[in-house]
Design an enzyme around this catalytic site. Structure first.
Site, mmCIF file in Angstrom:
data_model
loop_
_atom_site.group_PDB
_atom_site.id
_atom_site.type_symbol
_atom_site.label_atom_id
_atom_site.label_comp_id
_atom_site.label_asym_id
_atom_site.label_seq_id
_atom_site.Cartn_x
_atom_site.Cartn_y
_atom_site.Cartn_z
ATOM 1 C CG HIS A 8 -9.047 -23.039 10.838
ATOM 2 N ND1 HIS A 8 -9.575 -24.114 10.159
ATOM 3 C CD2 HIS A 8 -10.079 -22.172 11.050
ATOM 4 C CE1 HIS A 8 -10.876 -23.925 9.976
ATOM 5 N NE2 HIS A 8 -11.211 -22.757 10.509
ATOM 6 C CB CYS B 170 -5.816 -26.223 7.765
ATOM 7 S SG CYS B 170 -6.411 -26.117 9.459
ATOM 8 C CG ASP C 38 -0.207 0.025 2.519
ATOM 9 O OD1 ASP C 38 1.039 0.153 2.512
ATOM 10 O OD2 ASP C 38 -0.869 -0.048 3.566
ATOM 11 C CB CYS D 93 -10.924 -27.239 7.646
ATOM 12 S SG CYS D 93 -9.462 -26.219 7.370
ATOM 13 C CB CYS E 83 -9.025 -28.900 10.768
ATOM 14 S SG CYS E 83 -9.708 -27.254 11.075
ATOM 15 C CG ASP F 240 -6.043 -5.772 1.722
ATOM 16 O OD1 ASP F 240 -6.663 -5.018 0.942
ATOM 17 O OD2 ASP F 240 -5.687 -5.405 2.852
#
Ligand code: ZN
Length: 365
Positions: free
Chosen positions: A342, A313, A100, A311, A316, A273
């Site tokens: 996660h 990930c 930015d 999930c 999890c 974002d």
């Protein structure tokens, strides 16, 4: 359809549309970014708690991350960034980075001393030291950081600022956009313009006409989700997002919840974002397909199931809600890492699923 962007090495490929929603690929010298895309925020050159390897690996597989110009300029500072050869080398991140302009942080974090037509004088939120940011300085800092996508330096007035202030900020943002466009950049550095105008649709469209004339590589909507009602955000998105040039990527800055992303994509936005997945993770809020999980909640104390059974990930697949709650309550640092992994997985899959729907049900572009 493939559209070359003004900066050599960058192009935007539109694959399919579904209503105003689009699926595409932003091609950059550092790699392809399938769109719509969610970009994890790496404020200080780190997506808090995650290693670059974890961000690159499935299931997060982040194609691009953000860095914050204001924060990196104040700490570690340009001497360190120059010495390190830019943010990619410094943070060991070889994929694209978007920075930015520092504008939003200067207006929201720093103590402002003076805003004039040339720039902003402010005091650091860290040590009170005095600094000056102008369009040219912002682009120079982003050049040293070596980002692949730079943002124009803009003025961000509070949403409730009086009419005259809003108009003054808008005129300044256009003048500053021209100066950013003219400032020298390094090879492989593209530049996006920012459309402001608050929640006034006509004002947004008027500003959009000024900004899109300047031939930027992409266009962003700034100054949304800054305190206005969410219905107002959605109304502006519906009114203006699809009017942005179709052959350039469209970026909605700093928004938002999984539902916001879905609305933004429906309105025609390609890039997002937000600190929400990472910050909420650290604060105990975990996203799931069903209800959001508040991990400190006593209901999780004896729950040996995962946060989200669907999930993929590692959090999890490996750990229970009860264990995560214990780590959170005990203030163990591992908690923040597992929770962030996660939530970033949830956001990545959420946007990927919406992209796949556009590709499956939409019209080939
Ligand atoms: Zn998970």
């Amino acid at each position: 359809m493939l559209f070359d962007l003004p900066t050599p090495g960058f192009s935007f490929e539109l694959l399919a549309t579904l209503g105003n929603a689009r699926a595409g690929i932003l091609h950059t010298p550092r790699g392809d970014i399938p769109t719509p895309v969610f970009m994890p925020v790496g404020t200080l050159g780190t997506v808090k708690g995650m290693t670059a390897d974890e961000l690159r690996a499935e299931p997060i597989d982040a194609k691009i991350i953000l860095g914050n110009t204001y924060h990196l300029y104040l700490r570690p500072g340009l001497e360190v960034m120059e010495h390190a050869g830019g943010l990619h080398k410094f943070a060991a991140w070889d994929r694209p980075i978007l920075t930015d302009s520092g504008g939003f942080q200067v207006f929201s974090l720093a103590a402002i001393n003076e805003i004039d037509d040339d720039g902003v004088t402010f005091r650091s939120h860290i040590d009170g030291s005095k600094h000056r940011l102008t369009p040219e300085v912002s682009i120079h800092i982003q050049k040293v950081l070596g980002s692949d996508i730079m943002m124009c330096f803009d003025e961000c007035p509070p949403g409730d600022a009086p009419e005259a202030k809003q108009e003054e900020a808008l005129a300044r943002t256009t003048a500053w956009a021209k100066r950013c466009r003219a400032a020298p950049r390094g090879p492989g550095q593209s530049l996006f313009g920012i459309v402001q105008g608050g929640i006034d649709g006509a004002r947004r469209l008027r500003h959009m006409a000024e900004i899109t004339k300047l031939d930027f590589d992409g266009h962003a909507l700034g100054g949304l989700a800054v305190g206005e009602k969410i219905e107002e955000t959605y109304r502006i998105l519906d009114e203006v997002a699809h009017v942005l040039p179709a052959e350039r990527p469209r970026y909605l800055m700093g928004v938002g919840t999984p539902a916001d992303l879905e609305r933004g994509i429906q309105a025609g936005i390609d890039m997002f974002d937000c600190v929400m997945p990472t910050r909420n993770a650290r604060n105990g809020y975990l996203f799931t397909e069903g209800q959001r999980v508040n991990i400190p909640n006593a209901a999780n104390r004896l729950d040996l199931g995962p946060i989200d059974p669907t999930c993929p990930c590692s959090t999890c697949r490996t750990h229970s809600r009860a264990y995560l709650r214990h780590l959170y309550v005990a203030k163990e640092i591992l908690y923040a890492r597992l929770a962030t992994l996660h939530n970033l997985t949830f956001y990545a899959r959420h946007v990927r699923r919406l992209r796949e729907r556009i590709l499956a049900e939409g019209t080939r572009a």
